[in-house]
Design an enzyme around this catalytic site. Structure first.
Site: not given
Ligand code: GDP
Length: 306
Positions: A130, A158
């Site tokens: 990823y 985040t």
């Protein structure tokens, strides 16, 4: 200004963007086009004719999903991003924002994570497929800016959480997985098992905050380098679980399972650049955000993504 197209409209950030009720937004999801397919993506751009794009579509999962599906996450994210940015370029899109995540930063890095360190080392082994795919968003945007002057920008949030998340017990991120698991434990009168030690620290950001920041960046941010969307506040997994248990009024015990992975211990990120642009931006506090998320889950269960 013409149409702004939102990809991944049924995901976490897409759902939050809808709550803003901005005019001239076109929401597209898997039902409209398979973005891993170039021809379908090109046809979508021809149909919608967007001036601007908020590109949220991605194949994502938590630590569980990332470890099992490293190949799938790599392949699908590379293809989705390659197709969307290329079709945006061909269609003459004036502005495009896409999203990475702070989990794509190098595993051994000086903290806090700063935008300029993105490529300075391999990512954590638990999500390398990823992570490498997502890093290419920055490379592609920057390369397109240099050769074709495309105003394509990249934001790095985040850990995002909020309503309409993926509540999968195995592949989901920590907050939605634990909300779901805690809900079931309460219903069945069982204790709640939490992965790992509970000591890792994370910076969580409520999806509605990301929607607002994305709308801001689309209008005001045009740097070649990415921008981190963070409050800069760390919280332990244990504190998160206690917040979830409190919001669900769960009375059982919390059991930490050390046989499950902790992942990175911490990955604090640098809010300096965002603060320079938006010194007064107020992030939603974790308690309020989790309460809101839990309320949404209770109101919609079992008709939720999982
Ligand atoms: P990360 O921030 O990229 O590591 O992704 P996650 O959102 O999956 O958070 C992982 C952290 O939460 C690790 O420290 C896990 O040990 C902890 N955790 C505790 N319970 C769970 C759970 O049920 N699901 C997930 N995904 N993580 C959990």
């Amino acid at each position: 200004m013409g149409i702004t197209m939102v990809t991944g409209a049924n995901g976490l950030v897409g759902y939050a963007l809808r709550q803003m009720h901005e005019p001239d937004l076109a929401y597209v999801s898997r039902a409209d086009a398979d973005l891993t397919d170039f021809n379908q993506t090109k046809a979508l751009f021809n149909r919608v004719q967007p001036d601007r794009v908020i590109h949220c579509a991605a194949e994502v999962g938590g630590i569980g999903g990332n470890m099992i599906h490293s190949g799938e996450y790599f392949r699908n994210n590379i293809m989705i991003n390659l197709n969307v940015l290329e079709c945006a370029r061909l269609a003459g899109v004036k502005k495009l924002i896409s999203f990475m995540s702070t989990c794509v930063f190098p595993d051994s890095c000086t903290y806090p994570l700063n935008e300029r360190d993105l490529h300075n080392g391999p990512p954590h082994p638990s999500n390398f497929g990823y992570a490498y795919a997502k890093r290419m968003l920055e490379v592609q945007s920057s390369a397109y800016r240099k050769e074709w002057q495309c105003d394509f920008i990249v934001a790095i949030p985040t850990n995002i959480y909020g309503p309409n998340d993926n509540w999968s017990l195995h592949d989901g991120h920590v907050i939605p997985s634990l909300v779901h698991r805690c809900y079931l434990a309460k219903k069945n009168g069982e204790d709640l098992t939490v992965w790992g030690s509970g000591t890792p620290l994370r910076e969580f950001v409520f999806a509605n905050d990301i929607a607002q920041l994305a709308a801001w960046a689309l209008n005001r941010y045009s740097e070649d380098s990415p921008i981190i969307f963070t409050s800069g506040i760390e919280i332990s997994i244990r504190d998160v679980v206690e917040n979830i248990a409190g919001a669900l009024n769960f009375k059982g015990s919390l059991i930490f399972d050390p046989s499950k992975p902790d992942g990175q211990f911490r990955k604090p990120s640098d809010p300096t650049k965002l603060k320079k642009y938006l010194p007064d931006f107020e992030f939603t506090g974790i308690e309020k955000g989790i309460t809101n998320t839990v309320e949404w889950f209770e109101a919609h269960y079992p008709n939720v993504r999982m």
